[in-house]
Each structure stands twice: as structure tokens, then as C-alpha cells.
Design a protein around this motif. Structure first.
Motif, PDB file in Angstrom:
ATOM      1  N   LEU A  32       0.842  -1.191   0.000  1.00 27.04           N
ATOM      2  CA  LEU A  32       0.000   0.000   0.000  1.00 27.04           C
ATOM      3  C   LEU A  32       0.877   1.242   0.000  1.00 27.04           C
ATOM      4  O   LEU A  32       1.684   1.435   0.897  1.00 27.04           O
ATOM      5  CB  LEU A  32      -0.897  -0.012   1.242  1.00 27.04           C
ATOM      6  CG  LEU A  32      -2.157   0.849   1.200  1.00 27.04           C
ATOM      7  CD1 LEU A  32      -3.100   0.372   0.091  1.00 27.04           C
ATOM      8  CD2 LEU A  32      -2.868   0.787   2.553  1.00 27.04           C
ATOM      9  N   MET A  33       0.718   2.068  -1.024  1.00 24.06           N
ATOM     10  CA  MET A  33       1.460   3.307  -1.103  1.00 24.06           C
ATOM     11  C   MET A  33       0.553   4.469  -0.739  1.00 24.06           C
ATOM     12  O   MET A  33      -0.523   4.643  -1.327  1.00 24.06           O
ATOM     13  CB  MET A  33       2.017   3.531  -2.505  1.00 24.06           C
ATOM     14  CG  MET A  33       2.857   4.792  -2.603  1.00 24.06           C
ATOM     15  SD  MET A  33       3.215   5.224  -4.305  1.00 24.06           S
ATOM     16  CE  MET A  33       1.571   5.637  -4.881  1.00 24.06           C
ATOM     17  N   VAL A  34       0.956   5.259   0.234  1.00 24.02           N
ATOM     18  CA  VAL A  34       0.195   6.432   0.645  1.00 24.02           C
ATOM     19  C   VAL A  34       0.725   7.636  -0.124  1.00 24.02           C
ATOM     20  O   VAL A  34       1.877   8.041   0.050  1.00 24.02           O
ATOM     21  CB  VAL A  34       0.299   6.663   2.163  1.00 24.02           C
ATOM     22  CG1 VAL A  34      -0.520   7.880   2.570  1.00 24.02           C
ATOM     23  CG2 VAL A  34      -0.156   5.423   2.924  1.00 24.02           C
ATOM     24  N   ASP A  35      -0.105   8.195  -0.974  1.00 25.81           N
ATOM     25  CA  ASP A  35       0.321   9.320  -1.804  1.00 25.81           C
ATOM     26  C   ASP A  35       0.568  10.569  -0.969  1.00 25.81           C
ATOM     27  O   ASP A  35      -0.107  10.805   0.040  1.00 25.81           O
ATOM     28  CB  ASP A  35      -0.750   9.641  -2.853  1.00 25.81           C
ATOM     29  CG  ASP A  35      -0.748   8.659  -4.009  1.00 25.81           C
ATOM     30  OD1 ASP A  35       0.239   7.930  -4.152  1.00 25.81           O
ATOM     31  OD2 ASP A  35      -1.735   8.624  -4.761  1.00 25.81           O
ATOM     32  N   ALA A  36       1.517  11.372  -1.408  1.00 20.66           N
ATOM     33  CA  ALA A  36       1.766  12.664  -0.781  1.00 20.66           C
ATOM     34  C   ALA A  36       0.731  13.674  -1.268  1.00 20.66           C
ATOM     35  O   ALA A  36       0.192  13.559  -2.372  1.00 20.66           O
ATOM     36  CB  ALA A  36       3.167  13.151  -1.112  1.00 20.66           C
ATOM     37  N   ALA A  51       8.140  -4.875   3.991  1.00 19.05           N
ATOM     38  CA  ALA A  51       7.602  -3.540   3.703  1.00 19.05           C
ATOM     39  C   ALA A  51       6.241  -3.683   3.038  1.00 19.05           C
ATOM     40  O   ALA A  51       6.141  -4.091   1.882  1.00 19.05           O
ATOM     41  CB  ALA A  51       8.560  -2.767   2.808  1.00 19.05           C
ATOM     42  N   VAL A  52       5.204  -3.338   3.783  1.00 24.36           N
ATOM     43  CA  VAL A  52       3.835  -3.372   3.271  1.00 24.36           C
ATOM     44  C   VAL A  52       3.336  -1.951   2.998  1.00 24.36           C
ATOM     45  O   VAL A  52       2.679  -1.697   1.997  1.00 24.36           O
ATOM     46  CB  VAL A  52       2.891  -4.076   4.273  1.00 24.36           C
ATOM     47  CG1 VAL A  52       1.447  -4.028   3.788  1.00 24.36           C
ATOM     48  CG2 VAL A  52       3.333  -5.518   4.501  1.00 24.36           C
ATOM     49  N   ILE A  53       3.675  -1.025   3.885  1.00 22.14           N
ATOM     50  CA  ILE A  53       3.241   0.368   3.770  1.00 22.14           C
ATOM     51  C   ILE A  53       4.413   1.220   3.298  1.00 22.14           C
ATOM     52  O   ILE A  53       5.504   1.151   3.854  1.00 22.14           O
ATOM     53  CB  ILE A  53       2.727   0.903   5.123  1.00 22.14           C
ATOM     54  CG1 ILE A  53       1.690  -0.049   5.722  1.00 22.14           C
ATOM     55  CG2 ILE A  53       2.169   2.307   4.948  1.00 22.14           C
ATOM     56  CD1 ILE A  53       0.443  -0.223   4.886  1.00 22.14           C
ATOM     57  N   PHE A  54       4.166   2.041   2.289  1.00 23.44           N
ATOM     58  CA  PHE A  54       5.196   2.918   1.728  1.00 23.44           C
ATOM     59  C   PHE A  54       4.762   4.376   1.805  1.00 23.44           C
ATOM     60  O   PHE A  54       3.626   4.708   1.458  1.00 23.44           O
ATOM     61  CB  PHE A  54       5.475   2.557   0.269  1.00 23.44           C
ATOM     62  CG  PHE A  54       6.298   1.311   0.110  1.00 23.44           C
ATOM     63  CD1 PHE A  54       7.627   1.379  -0.253  1.00 23.44           C
ATOM     64  CD2 PHE A  54       5.730   0.068   0.328  1.00 23.44           C
ATOM     65  CE1 PHE A  54       8.380   0.227  -0.395  1.00 23.44           C
ATOM     66  CE2 PHE A  54       6.466  -1.087   0.188  1.00 23.44           C
ATOM     67  CZ  PHE A  54       7.804  -1.012  -0.168  1.00 23.44           C
ATOM     68  N   ASN A  55       5.670   5.210   2.265  1.00 24.15           N
ATOM     69  CA  ASN A  55       5.408   6.640   2.318  1.00 24.15           C
ATOM     70  C   ASN A  55       5.972   7.312   1.070  1.00 24.15           C
ATOM     71  O   ASN A  55       6.921   6.815   0.465  1.00 24.15           O
ATOM     72  CB  ASN A  55       6.042   7.252   3.570  1.00 24.15           C
ATOM     73  CG  ASN A  55       5.446   8.597   3.929  1.00 24.15           C
ATOM     74  OD1 ASN A  55       4.494   9.049   3.305  1.00 24.15           O
ATOM     75  ND2 ASN A  55       6.010   9.244   4.934  1.00 24.15           N
ATOM     76  N   THR A  56       5.396   8.442   0.698  1.00 26.52           N
ATOM     77  CA  THR A  56       5.848   9.178  -0.479  1.00 26.52           C
ATOM     78  C   THR A  56       6.535  10.471  -0.045  1.00 26.52           C
ATOM     79  O   THR A  56       5.994  11.223   0.768  1.00 26.52           O
ATOM     80  CB  THR A  56       4.659   9.509  -1.403  1.00 26.52           C
ATOM     81  OG1 THR A  56       4.021   8.290  -1.798  1.00 26.52           O
ATOM     82  CG2 THR A  56       5.125  10.252  -2.647  1.00 26.52           C
ATOM     83  N   TYR A  57       7.722  10.717  -0.590  1.00 28.67           N
ATOM     84  CA  TYR A  57       8.505  11.911  -0.256  1.00 28.67           C
ATOM     85  C   TYR A  57       8.616  12.798  -1.488  1.00 28.67           C
ATOM     86  O   TYR A  57       9.109  12.367  -2.531  1.00 28.67           O
ATOM     87  CB  TYR A  57       9.889  11.515   0.242  1.00 28.67           C
ATOM     88  CG  TYR A  57       9.852  10.697   1.505  1.00 28.67           C
ATOM     89  CD1 TYR A  57       9.881  11.300   2.764  1.00 28.67           C
ATOM     90  CD2 TYR A  57       9.761   9.309   1.450  1.00 28.67           C
ATOM     91  CE1 TYR A  57       9.829  10.543   3.929  1.00 28.67           C
ATOM     92  CE2 TYR A  57       9.703   8.542   2.610  1.00 28.67           C
ATOM     93  CZ  TYR A  57       9.734   9.164   3.836  1.00 28.67           C
ATOM     94  OH  TYR A  57       9.674   8.414   4.988  1.00 28.67           O
ATOM     95  N   GLN A  58       8.158  14.042  -1.358  1.00 30.76           N
ATOM     96  CA  GLN A  58       8.194  14.993  -2.462  1.00 30.76           C
ATOM     97  C   GLN A  58       9.495  15.791  -2.387  1.00 30.76           C
ATOM     98  O   GLN A  58       9.678  16.615  -1.488  1.00 30.76           O
ATOM     99  CB  GLN A  58       6.988  15.928  -2.384  1.00 30.76           C
ATOM    100  CG  GLN A  58       5.666  15.174  -2.462  1.00 30.76           C
ATOM    101  CD  GLN A  58       4.468  16.095  -2.450  1.00 30.76           C
ATOM    102  OE1 GLN A  58       3.853  16.361  -3.481  1.00 30.76           O
ATOM    103  NE2 GLN A  58       4.128  16.597  -1.288  1.00 30.76           N
ATOM    104  N   CYS A  59      10.365  15.557  -3.344  1.00 28.77           N
ATOM    105  CA  CYS A  59      11.712  16.118  -3.266  1.00 28.77           C
ATOM    106  C   CYS A  59      11.800  17.561  -3.726  1.00 28.77           C
ATOM    107  O   CYS A  59      12.879  18.150  -3.694  1.00 28.77           O
ATOM    108  CB  CYS A  59      12.686  15.240  -4.062  1.00 28.77           C
ATOM    109  SG  CYS A  59      12.897  13.599  -3.325  1.00 28.77           S
ATOM    110  N   TYR A  60      10.700  18.159  -4.138  1.00 27.39           N
ATOM    111  CA  TYR A  60      10.742  19.601  -4.403  1.00 27.39           C
ATOM    112  C   TYR A  60      10.624  20.399  -3.115  1.00 27.39           C
ATOM    113  O   TYR A  60      10.766  21.621  -3.115  1.00 27.39           O
ATOM    114  CB  TYR A  60       9.694  20.031  -5.420  1.00 27.39           C
ATOM    115  CG  TYR A  60       8.230  19.888  -5.041  1.00 27.39           C
ATOM    116  CD1 TYR A  60       7.805  19.574  -3.758  1.00 27.39           C
ATOM    117  CD2 TYR A  60       7.248  20.073  -6.013  1.00 27.39           C
ATOM    118  CE1 TYR A  60       6.473  19.480  -3.436  1.00 27.39           C
ATOM    119  CE2 TYR A  60       5.906  19.974  -5.706  1.00 27.39           C
ATOM    120  CZ  TYR A  60       5.525  19.676  -4.408  1.00 27.39           C
ATOM    121  OH  TYR A  60       4.190  19.567  -4.090  1.00 27.39           O
TER     122      TYR A  60
END
Length: 626
Positions: free
Chosen positions: A401-405, A430-439
Motif C-alpha cells: 500500500l502506497m500512501v500518496d503525498a 515492507a507493506v506500507i510505503f510513504n511518499t517523499y516529495q523532493c521539491y
């Protein structure tokens, strides 16, 4: 404490009791950062930008005994190999790609695409319009109308080593006025409506009608607007169906969710403000100790000096403060870093019937705003329950599961909720993934803090790195409302930040095989940077720790060679949904990717080269074999 109980306690507690503030021993790990991270590399590489995409993590491995052999096998991918890039496409599909890419590069067609689609629907009728869309834009960027119709495409891509990230891409076709009304109604509490301006809220974390329509200036990201709890339940069911479809379509499925689809955004705004104010208070105290120029992980408050500062600020009596900071690890080190400080929030959640935040001028804790209504409390609890249900379904169906930023005024709360899910569900893989916005200017700090926390607590770190989807909107909002622009100053700075964050996670993978990263980029230079670093560190694609993702219908010259030549786990972000209901998504996709399409001359050239190769080789009726 589970993350659901943890956050529910934010709104459940009824009284302030400063004497009970203390660091939870289970959260206060050693405050000495791992030696592998004491010195960060200063050199930053520059490359051209990368777009926001979705991709899927992969199964983890535990065996590393062949590490020496891995280092001998350097990764090489030929991105000019058109036969490898387009082997999954027949000639009609290649011609369609050329047509769509060329149309998307024509300004007038892109600017008036919605009007042109409406005109086409009137002239051709619904049936012929849908056929036209399936032959062009819909067929290029959307997999199908439902779970069954998308299976052939998913299975074909899997045969060539490319997985899928399923996303039901139906959007509400709201007017700007309707969107603004929904946003204002859902982001303002009853207490704020009754007594506007009577709280201690920062303007960044308050709703503003001028930016109520969050669809404006957004790149490749769907937007949800709160209507009522029943709609949130329906959207949760849609996510569950997507998770089940992903699990049924492949053995390594992946699904994306947005937290703004699961509850009232008022809660995300307020909790984000609490988290940010506590972090600012830590930085304020660090500056008092002469540590303002250090990185987030390097800042370590001397415990005795911290006690003196809090006593002088009148936060509490000296004896009380001595009792607040109890914890075996904390006492041994004599210092507190930001991770230890963040754990304080776990216990301060019991101090108020709402949310307590530090006042930097007085040092006192004060309520963020007035009391929630019973219905608002129930709405927040139900949001947390929906998140928990989705995570459990993902685990049961073997889907990641990817949680969108999302926007920066929501993101601190979204990241904290995701982190709590990771603590609970990422214990074995790894089941849960966080999203990192690099801007974002703070992207590197966010990545390093979360990696360090996963290392201390022993769970599997999962990250998707993107450039960011809300840059134009974020800049305009910051300038209009009057707060610091959270975005990096220019394009090159964002590229350097992306590579800096990526290199840090790759180094963590090198030293600790519990980390995982998805390189979400359409940019060939970023992909080559990743391969170069993996070669230097001796990381192998077959370890399934680094994977790549691009949008369906774009950048096949990157996706398929990575999978076919090097054996990387590669994923396509696969939107699906009925033609009429996906039109808003397609309309924005055309507008938002106009710049990319104009710059896609290389991709168009490769498509022509492959068609020419096939025609000269007698492959006029080429069909993929799988």
C-alpha cells in the motif's frame, strides 16, 4: 500503542496535566545516531527533472551471502535499444503513441481539450466518442473500464517483467465554485465558524477560499473533496476493491491511496499544525543551545540545559521537569534528538480535550482551538479506522500500500499516520510505503529522520521518491497568504534534492537490507544516476530493494529495458475507469504533461526508429510474443 489509538487519543482526552508529561520508554531509543550517518556526503549531482509517477514495491530478501559476487556484476542498460523498449507493443500501438504524443505537443489542442472533447461527444454521439477515445488518449493512458477489462494489459506487461500499480481514476467533475464550497465546509470546524479568529491557528493551516479548489496547478494527482461520511465509506470500498483486484491480478500487487479521500480534511490540517509547532519548538530550543545550523538528525539537546530552559520559561517546576524526562535510554545518553522529542507527542495527547501546542513566546502549552463537537470527534475516529481497514486488507491480499503525498498543509499529518502504519504493519516486510516529495526544502530531513527511526525500532522502511505534484499551487498559496515558500528555489535544486535523498536511501540499503525505495521518475538521467550509485555500492537488481515506475503509456524506453535487460522490478501506474468518468483525469493529464510531451522528442524519435526497423525487417504485422 497502535497508531489508531494514538491518534484517537488526540481528541479523546479531557484534561491538562503537565506533571504526566514524559517520554515513552518504548519510543526513546538510543539518541546516538548510527555512525554510518554521522557524516553526509556534500557533493550533489545535477540532472534534468523527473516527473511524478506511481510504482510498486517488491518482496524483500534476507540473504546477502553473495554480496561479493553481486559487486562483480555491474548493471548496464541500453536505453537506445528500441527492440527491447517496444517489444510488448504492436505497430498499431506504436502509431497511436506517436499520434497522441504529437497532439499533446500542440498548445491550442491542449488548452481547449475539454471543449474539444465535449464538441466531439455532441457531433459523434456517446458510442462513437468512446470508440475515438479508446483509439487515442484513453487507450494510451488508461488500462480499461473495470477490473476485468484491465487484466489482459496487466498480464501482457507482466510477461515482459513490468508490474502494475492499480488506481481507479474516476474524478468528480465539479465546478470551481462547487469545489471551493466543499473545501471550506470541510476544513472549518464548528468552533471556528462560531468564533472566527478566536483560536491560535497559523494561516498556512487554515482553509482559504482562494485556494479552495485544490485541483488548480496540480500535476498528475487526483483530488478528493469531502462531502459526508457515507462518501468516505464508498471511497474506502473503492480502494478495497482496487486492493483485491491488484492481489488477484498478480502475486506482487500494489495499490495507491490518498488520505484526503478517507475523512474530513479539517483533522489533517489541525494535526499537521500540531506536529509542525512541536518541531519548531524543538528547533527554538536547539538554537538556544547554539545548534541551529545543524541538520535535523545532528541537533541534540543537552538534557540539563533543556531542563534549565524549560524551567526559566515557566513551563513547570524543576522537580516536575525532572520527572517528565524519564526513560532508560534517554537518561543514559543525556541528550534528546528530534526523534525522541517527537515521541513526546505520544504522551501529550492525554493533556487536552483537543490538541496542545507550545507557544514559543511564553513556553506554555495551549489549546490549538476550541473543543470539537461530538460529531467531529466521531468523524476523526472513523477516518483512522478506514486507514486501518485498508492496511489490513493490503496485508491479507499480499498487496503493498502506497500512501500518496499531498499538499504541505496536509502532509505532516499524512506522513505521521503513514509512519504509525509502518510501525504496525512493516515488522516482517515492507507493506506500507510513504511518499517523499523532493521539491520540498525539508525533503532530506524528512527522509533521514524516518530512516533513522526505522533503524532504531527495527521495522522495514519503504519510500517512494517523487519530484512533487503541487509546486505551482504551493508557490501561489504561500505568496498569496504570506508564509515561507516550502518549495526549493529552482528546478536544479529539486533535482539535487532528489538525488541526495535517493543516495541516502541507497546507502541505507547497502548497510541495512531492511530499506526499500521506488525511484519514481520519467527522467533518464535520474535512472542512470541510480544505476551508477548501485554499481558503486554493489547493489543488485535481483535483491529487489530498488525498483522503478512510470506512468502507463509513457517512457516505455525506460521501463521495459530496466526490466528486460537488468531484471529490475519495474511498475507502471495503471489508471482505470469508465470513459466518461475518466475524462476529467485525461483532460488534466493532457494539460499538466504538456511540457513533458513537448520535450519528448527523444521518445518520439525512438518510436519512429522502431517502426522503421520493423518495416525494413519485414515485421509489418508484428505481434508481441508472450
Amino acid at each position: 500503542m497502535s497508531y489508531t489509538n494514538f491518534l484517537a487519543s488526540l481528541i479523546r482526552a479531557k484534561s491538562v496535566n503537565l506533571n504526566k508529561i514524559r517520554f515513552s520508554p518504548s519510543r526513546c531509543r538510543s539518541t546516538v545516531a548510527s555512525p554510518d550517518r554521522q557524516e553526509e556526503k556534500e557533493q550533489e549531482r545535477q540532472s534534468e527533472g523527473c516527473a511524478v509517477v506511481e510504482a510498486d514495491p517488491v518482496e524483500l530478501i534476507t540473504q546477502t551471502k553473495n554480496a561479493k559476487d553481486v559487486r562483480l556484476n555491474r548493471i548496464y542498460v541500453d536505453f537506445d535499444n528500441t527492440e527491447e523498449a517496444y517489444k510488448s507493443k504492436n505497430n498499431i500501438e506504436l502509431l497511436r503513441s506517436l499520434l497522441v504524443f504529437n497532439l499533446c505537443a500542440i498548445d491550442i489542442l491542449v488548452e481547449k481539450n475539454k471543449e474539444l472533447m465535449e464538441l466531439s461527444k455532441k457531433l459523434l454521439g456517446q458510442r462513437m466518442f468512446e470508440k475515438l477515445m479508446k483509439m487515442t488518449f484513453y487507450g494510451q493512458f488508461v488500462a480499461g473500464e473495470d477490473h476485468n477489462s484491465i487484466k489482459p494489459l496487466i498480464h501482457k506487461n507482466q510477461a515482459f517483467g513490468v508490474g502494475a500499480v492499480l488506481d481507479y481514476s474516476v474524478e468528480e467533475d465539479l465546478t470551481q465554485e462547487e469545489a471551493e464550497k466543499k473545501e471550506m465546509d470541510s476544513c472549518i470546524s464548528e468552533a471556528e465558524k462560531a468564533s472566527p479568529g478566536a483560536d491560535h491557528r497559523e494561516k498556512k493551516y487554515k482553509a482559504h477560499r482562494r485556494f479552495g479548489d485544490r485541483r488548480g496547478g496540480v500535476i498528475s494527482a487526483r483530488t478528493y473533496f469531502y462531502a459526508d461520511e457515507a462518501k468516505c465509506d464508498n471511497q474506502m470500498e473503492t480502494f478495497i476493491n482496487c486492493i483485491k483486484a491488484s492481489g488477484g491480478a498478480s502475486t506482487d500487487g500494489f495499490s495507491a491511496i490518498k488520505l484526503t479521500a478517507l475523512g474530513r480534511p479539517q483533522f489533517l490540517l489541525q494535526f499537521s499544525e500540531v506536529l509542525v509547532k512541536w518541531r519548531k519548538f524543538f528547533n527554538f530550543l536547539a538554537a538556544q543551545q547554539g545548534k541551529s545550523d545543524m541538520t535535523a538528525l545532528e541537533k541534540r539537546l543537552e538534557l540539563e540545559l533543556l531542563k534549565e530552559s524549560l524551567t526559566q520559561m515557566g513551563v513547570g517546576a524543576r522537580d516536575d521537569i525532572e520527572n517528565w524526562f524519564t526513560g532508560e535510554k534517554l537518561g543514559l545518553s543525556g541528550t534528546i534528538d528530534l526523534l525522541d522529542w517527537n515521541s513526546l507527542i505520544n504522551d501529550t495527547t492525554k493533556m487536552s480535550n483537543l490538541l496542545m501546542v507550545p507557544n514559543l513566546e511564553t513556553g506554555q502549552l495551549e489549546p490549538l482551538s476550541n473543543k470539537f463537537t461530538a460529531e467531529e470527534e466521531s468523524q476523526m475516529k472513523r477516518m483512522l479506522q478506514r486507514v486501518d481497514i485498508l492496511a489490513k486488507h493490503a496485508l491479507e491480499n499480499g498487496v503493498r500500500l502506497m500512501v500518496d503525498a499531498e499538499q504541505t498543509y496536509f502532509q505532516p499529518a499524512i506522513s505521521r499516520l503513514t509512519l504509525e502504519m509502518q510501525r504496525k504493519f512493516n515488522k516482517e516486510k515492507a507493506v506500507i510505503f510513504n511518499t517523499y516529495q523532493c521539491y520540498l526544502k525539508e525533503a532530506y530531513d524528512n527522509v533521514t529522520l524516518d530512516v533513522e527511526l526505522s533503524r532504531r525500532e527495527g521495522w522495514y522502511f519503504g519510500a517512494k521518491l517523487v519530484r512533487g505534484a503541487y509546486m505551482y499551487q504551493e508557490r501561489d498559496r504561500a505568496q498569496e497568504i504570506g508564509y515561507e515558500d516550502p518549495i526549493n528555489p529552482d528546478y536544479e535544486a529539486t533535482n539535487r534534492m532528489y538525488h541526495k535523498c535517493l543516495e541516502y536511501v541507497l546507502e541505507e540499503i547497502e548497510h541495512n537490507r531492511k530499506a526499500n525505495v521506488m525511484v519514481a521518475s520519467h527522467n533518464e538521467d535520474t535512472v542512470k544516476f541510480t544505476l551508477q550509485k548501485m554499481n558503486e555500492m554493489g547493489l543488485s537488481p535481483t535483491e529487489n530493494k530498488v525498483y522503478f515506475g512510470q506512468l502507463l503509456g509513457m517512457c516505455d524506453q525506460i521501463s521495459f529495458p530496466l526490466a528486460g535487460q537488468a531484471g529490475f522490478p519495474v511498475y507502471k501506474y495503471v489508471p482505470y475507469g469508465p470513459v466518461n468518468e475518466v475524462v476529467p483525469y485525461l483532460s488534466r493529464r493532457a494539460q499538466e504533461n504538456r511540457g513533458f510531451m513537448k520535450g519528448s522528442q527523444r521518445e518520439r524519435s525512438l518510436l519512429w526508429n522502431e517502426l522503421r526497423r520493423r518495416f525494413l525487417g519485414g515485421q509489418i504485422f508484428y505481434k508481441p510474443v508472450y
